[in-house]
Structures are given as structure tokens and as C-alpha cells.
Write an enzyme that holds these catalytic residues in place. Sequence first.
Site, PDB file in Angstrom:
ATOM      1  N   ASP A  28      -0.786  38.553  19.912  1.00 18.83           N
ATOM      2  CA  ASP A  28      -2.009  38.473  20.718  1.00 18.83           C
ATOM      3  C   ASP A  28      -2.450  37.047  21.024  1.00 18.83           C
ATOM      4  O   ASP A  28      -3.165  36.810  21.991  1.00 18.83           O
ATOM      5  CB  ASP A  28      -3.149  39.272  20.069  1.00 18.83           C
ATOM      6  CG  ASP A  28      -3.484  38.818  18.654  1.00 18.83           C
ATOM      7  OD1 ASP A  28      -2.590  38.318  17.964  1.00 18.83           O
ATOM      8  OD2 ASP A  28      -4.651  38.983  18.250  1.00 18.83           O
ATOM      9  N   GLU A  51      11.420  37.302  14.793  1.00 16.13           N
ATOM     10  CA  GLU A  51      11.278  35.856  15.013  1.00 16.13           C
ATOM     11  C   GLU A  51      12.430  35.047  14.437  1.00 16.13           C
ATOM     12  O   GLU A  51      12.828  34.025  15.001  1.00 16.13           O
ATOM     13  CB  GLU A  51       9.947  35.362  14.427  1.00 16.13           C
ATOM     14  CG  GLU A  51       8.718  35.755  15.231  1.00 16.13           C
ATOM     15  CD  GLU A  51       8.154  37.111  14.876  1.00 16.13           C
ATOM     16  OE1 GLU A  51       7.125  37.503  15.466  1.00 16.13           O
ATOM     17  OE2 GLU A  51       8.746  37.798  14.001  1.00 16.13           O
ATOM     18  N   HIS A 114      -7.455  37.694  11.791  1.00 14.81           N
ATOM     19  CA  HIS A 114      -6.158  38.209  11.347  1.00 14.81           C
ATOM     20  C   HIS A 114      -5.105  37.105  11.484  1.00 14.81           C
ATOM     21  O   HIS A 114      -5.258  36.173  12.276  1.00 14.81           O
ATOM     22  CB  HIS A 114      -5.754  39.440  12.164  1.00 14.81           C
ATOM     23  CG  HIS A 114      -5.638  39.181  13.635  1.00 14.81           C
ATOM     24  ND1 HIS A 114      -6.724  38.971  14.458  1.00 14.81           N
ATOM     25  CD2 HIS A 114      -4.544  39.090  14.432  1.00 14.81           C
ATOM     26  CE1 HIS A 114      -6.314  38.773  15.694  1.00 14.81           C
ATOM     27  NE2 HIS A 114      -4.989  38.834  15.709  1.00 14.81           N
ATOM     28  N   HIS A 115      -4.043  37.218  10.742  1.00 15.10           N
ATOM     29  CA  HIS A 115      -2.936  36.249  10.697  1.00 15.10           C
ATOM     30  C   HIS A 115      -3.334  34.932  10.035  1.00 15.10           C
ATOM     31  O   HIS A 115      -2.559  33.967  10.083  1.00 15.10           O
ATOM     32  CB  HIS A 115      -2.364  35.946  12.094  1.00 15.10           C
ATOM     33  CG  HIS A 115      -1.810  37.141  12.805  1.00 15.10           C
ATOM     34  ND1 HIS A 115      -1.486  38.326  12.180  1.00 15.10           N
ATOM     35  CD2 HIS A 115      -1.515  37.336  14.125  1.00 15.10           C
ATOM     36  CE1 HIS A 115      -1.025  39.193  13.070  1.00 15.10           C
ATOM     37  NE2 HIS A 115      -1.042  38.625  14.250  1.00 15.10           N
ATOM     38  N   GLY A 413      23.795  26.622   6.742  1.00 19.57           N
ATOM     39  CA  GLY A 413      24.514  27.738   6.132  1.00 19.57           C
ATOM     40  C   GLY A 413      23.692  28.975   5.866  1.00 19.57           C
ATOM     41  O   GLY A 413      23.817  29.591   4.805  1.00 19.57           O
ATOM     42  N   ASP A 444      30.986  41.508   7.500  1.00 22.00           N
ATOM     43  CA  ASP A 444      30.227  42.752   7.426  1.00 22.00           C
ATOM     44  C   ASP A 444      28.917  42.568   6.667  1.00 22.00           C
ATOM     45  O   ASP A 444      27.910  43.207   6.980  1.00 22.00           O
ATOM     46  CB  ASP A 444      31.068  43.870   6.793  1.00 22.00           C
ATOM     47  CG  ASP A 444      31.635  43.499   5.425  1.00 22.00           C
ATOM     48  OD1 ASP A 444      31.813  42.298   5.144  1.00 22.00           O
ATOM     49  OD2 ASP A 444      31.918  44.420   4.627  1.00 22.00           O
ATOM     50  N   ASN A 471      35.390  43.006   4.950  1.00 24.19           N
ATOM     51  CA  ASN A 471      36.060  42.819   3.660  1.00 24.19           C
ATOM     52  C   ASN A 471      35.187  43.338   2.519  1.00 24.19           C
ATOM     53  O   ASN A 471      35.264  42.855   1.399  1.00 24.19           O
ATOM     54  CB  ASN A 471      36.469  41.360   3.442  1.00 24.19           C
ATOM     55  CG  ASN A 471      35.348  40.392   3.765  1.00 24.19           C
ATOM     56  OD1 ASN A 471      34.181  40.783   3.838  1.00 24.19           O
ATOM     57  ND2 ASN A 471      35.682  39.129   3.948  1.00 24.19           N
ATOM     58  N   GLY A 473      31.775  43.454   1.647  1.00 21.74           N
ATOM     59  CA  GLY A 473      30.767  42.723   0.875  1.00 21.74           C
ATOM     60  C   GLY A 473      30.767  41.231   1.126  1.00 21.74           C
ATOM     61  O   GLY A 473      31.401  40.729   2.049  1.00 21.74           O
ATOM     62  N   GLU A 477      30.424  34.730  -1.595  1.00 22.99           N
ATOM     63  CA  GLU A 477      29.638  34.701  -2.834  1.00 22.99           C
ATOM     64  C   GLU A 477      30.499  35.155  -4.010  1.00 22.99           C
ATOM     65  O   GLU A 477      30.412  34.609  -5.119  1.00 22.99           O
ATOM     66  CB  GLU A 477      28.416  35.618  -2.707  1.00 22.99           C
ATOM     67  CG  GLU A 477      27.602  35.448  -1.435  1.00 22.99           C
ATOM     68  CD  GLU A 477      26.753  34.186  -1.415  1.00 22.99           C
ATOM     69  OE1 GLU A 477      27.001  33.276  -2.230  1.00 22.99           O
ATOM     70  OE2 GLU A 477      25.839  34.116  -0.585  1.00 22.99           O
TER      71      GLU A 477
END
Length: 563
Positions: A28, A51, A114-115, A413, A444, A471, A473, A477
Site C-alpha cells: 500500500d 521480494e 502497520h509494517h 553464495g 533439486d 541428486n 538433497g 552440504e
Amino acid sequence: MSEITLGRYLFERLKQVQVQTIFGLPGDFNLSLLDKIYEVPGMRWAGNANELNAAYAADGYARIKGMACLITTFGVGELSALNGIAGSYAEHVGVLHVVGVPSLSSQAKQLLLHHTLGNGDFTVFHRMSACISETTAMITDIANAPAEIDRCIRTTYITQRTVYLGLPANMVDLMVPADLLKTPIDLSLKPNDPEAETEVLDTILAMVKEAKNPIILADACASRHDVKAETKQLIDTTQFPCFVTPMGKGSIDEQHPRFGGVYVGTLSRPEVKAAVESADLILSVGALLSDFNTGSFSYSYQTKNVVEFHSDHTKIKKASFPGVQMKFVLQKLVAQIGAAVKDYKPVAAPALPASNAECPASTPLKQEWLWNQVGKFLQEGDIVLTETGTSAFGINQTHFPNNTYGISQVLWGSIGFTGGATLGAAFAAEEIDPKKRTIVFIGDGSLQLTVQEISTMIRWNLKPYIFVLNNDGYTIEKLIHGPTAQYNEIQNWKHLDILPTFGAKDYEAIRVATTGEFNKLCEDKAFNENSKIRMIEIMLPVMDAPSNLVAQAKLTASINAKQ
């Protein structure tokens, strides 16, 4: 018209610097501003899914077009975008972040709107953004508002950093002189200090004259700060062997006969490592020496004769020359270097890796084979995005055609970045040439963070190639820590159902699992034309990864474990 609204002034100025697509979401406090987009012919509102995705999209667009504009609403909207904005700031990408804020009267009365945080502080979010912005502006006076807008656009473009511009809701409909648009924004760089520049050039030319085995190393800011042409001229004139870093992929034409490969410190191919580290002079263009860009800071130059060309300074050995910008230095160096290299005897550049060996068509796909093969599918002029993870490392093995633009967020990254950035890059490609292809390789796991933006691609009939590396997952990591940990697992999706789920009518959804299936697809003439949006699911083993990522993961795990 003798006068136009301040809101329209902003969009007219953006159009003048070739920004034709605006990213963001309505709220708004920015709705009246968004009305003005439709008053400027040729300007469009992308309308993103959230966003953060919009910030990523603006980043992708800016890397191709030179700068971008993101519009959010006060508080909830702008804060949702800040991860993407921080990435653009870190990686030298020019994004103007325009925030619709409450009216000046509401702020003056400290209304419990608000916000807000409920404490009457309307400047807190502006202050947050200041830490990741080259400059900021909050428009409070209509008399100097056009000049402030011009300053923000110029700073975004020139510095290739993020800029914050706050526009109160009551200001966007105020009138400003239309004649101001007749004077273009000055986007030229200020000249270097003549004495400092001369000292830099004389020193470099003397070093070049003495060098027997010099090399050129191009990095991210060669592309970001628009010196790719000067870098090519330097290579052509000197015939020095040339190399890129992972962030510099695409800054040098890889079909150039003097191109030697990708340098990543200890993670480089042995012949590339030897060629770079044995050089007696290194001309480094636009370096961003982050951990993943340098093989965890494993550069091992055997010489101290290193010249670093940067957008805002030049460094020679340990001496720094603030304000001596590389754009002008490289232009003058190219003009003068001929005499200094007349006795140079070209040293052979490392040979490029051999193509994949023939294998049965039923051979299951693996990363090493895939990345060596991808270059055969790429065409001159492609935009290639690679997601943080196996793709960002694997692409270093791919030999690009000329004029290929690589996008990979190696420094910041943020996983999922390319999901949004592909949208922005596809918009930019369409504006430049509708036949220009946008190709993304995303895991994925990463896809699940930003998949909603595929809906926006379909909405605008954009036609990227979306290669999903399945692959099972978060492999990057798992390689660093927790190979069997539950937190590195994801829910498996039916990837081939995503495009129709988002409403695509003309699309292609394909799964490939063998080398034969991949080759057949890439050799298909119809598939090579960007006539529709495509999703290609590539099935790969769980812990399979490019060899350089496996090595990097070990280095990262070691660094993380140090006391």
C-alpha cells in the site's frame, strides 16, 4: 507537458539508462508509484512471487543490462529483499532499491502504522539498508527530488553497487519540471589523476618490458565494471596467456587461442596451476579474492610482480593507487604496451582438456562427464547461470563458446539465487534479442527455495532452459558435513509436473538419466531453439560431485573446524 509527476520522472530516467523491466511486489505504500510505470511506453512491471525472488531477479537483470530497479514496500517488503540486496552489493551488481514509505505527515506524527515496529521509528529500516548500500536517499523535499533520483541512478550504474531510495507515498504525485529529462544523467567516470595514472602506467610498462613469462588473469569485476573489451584488446596486443577465475567465467572469450583455463589455486588443473604460479608477472583484472573463488585462498604465486586493476584503485606489488580506475588505465595501457612487448616470445598456453571418451549410450550420467559435455550444447551469446553447489563448481570444467555470459554467485553464495536470477536474465535477454538463450543449472534442493519464480517466467512467456540436477538433497552440504544427516535431506518433488502446475501451456518437460539420452536431447535441432520454456531433470547419484567441489568441501570443512 511542462510538468510530470515525480513517480513518472523516476521511470522515465530508468528507461533512459535502458532499464525496461521493474521487479518487485505491490504494497500500500508503493501503489501510487506503481501506477506511473504504465505511463512510460516500453516499461513493464514484472510482478514477482516474493521480494527475495524479486531481488535475485533484479540481480540477474542487472548483470546483463548494466543496472536494475527493485521496488518494495516499507518494512515487511524491503526486509524480505535484503538477502538478495546484500548479495548484489557484495558481488558488485548495480541494483536500485526503491522503497515506498509512509507519507511525511504520518512519519512526523509517529503514528502507530502497520509494517512498523510499533515504536514510532520510521528510519530504522533505512538505517539497516545503509550498511549494504553504496549510498541512500530519503526524498523529503520536492525541489531537490529529481536531483536525488539522478544521483541514485548514477551511483548505482557507476559503482555497480546497491543504492537505497525511499519515496514517501505523498511525494510520488507531486509535479516536477519535465524539461529536466532533456539533460541525460552523466554516466561517465571521472578522469584519473594524471600524475598518479602516469606513474602507474610507467611502472607497469617497465615491469612488462622485463617480464619473460607474464600472464593475464580476469576475474568478476572485469565483467561487472565493463572492461571486457579492454581486457580482450590487452590479450590481443600482448599475446600473453590468459586465464579466468570461477567468478570471471565469461569475462574472456574461451575460444581465444591464448586462453588457458580456469585458475582456482590448488583446485586448478595441474597444468593451469603451473602456468599461472610460475609466471614472472601477473596482470590481474577485477579480482574478488573470496574463498570459493581462490580454492580457499590457495593462490601460490612465485612472483611478487602482481598488478591488480580495480574499478576504484590500482595496486602494484604492495603499493596502492587510490582512485586510479582500471577502465582508463587499461585503455591507455593497450595503446602504449606495443613497444614494451616487441621482444616477448609467446609462451604456450595450457592445452584445454580432452573431450569425453566414447561410452555406451546406457551409461548413467555423472557430474564429471556432464560438465565436460555441456559446452557442446552451448551457443555463442548464451547466458549461463549456475547455482551455488555442484553446478557452480562443475561449470569450471565447461568450455564456453565466445560471448557467453556466466552468472554464478560464488562470493555471496545464497542457495536458490539462480531461481530468481534466471527470471531477470531472461527478461534482459528478451530485450536484447528474443533468440538469445538463458540456461540455468540448479540443484533439486536449491530449486525448492525459489521455485515460485517459474510462475512469473510462464506469465511473461519467457523461454529459459531449466536444468534441474536431481541428486536427492543438498549434496554440497553433505560433502562439507553430515553426509547422512537428516537436515541435508529434502522432500522429493515431481519436477516434470512443475511447469503445468504453474499454468504453462507450451512447454517441454524431460527426464534424462544416461549419456545417450543427454546427447540425443542436445543434438536435437528443435530443442536447441528457445521456442518454449523447458525443464530438464538430470538424474545423478546422491554423493556424485565435480572433483573440484569434493576438494573444496574438504578445505571448507577443515577451515570451519579450526579453533
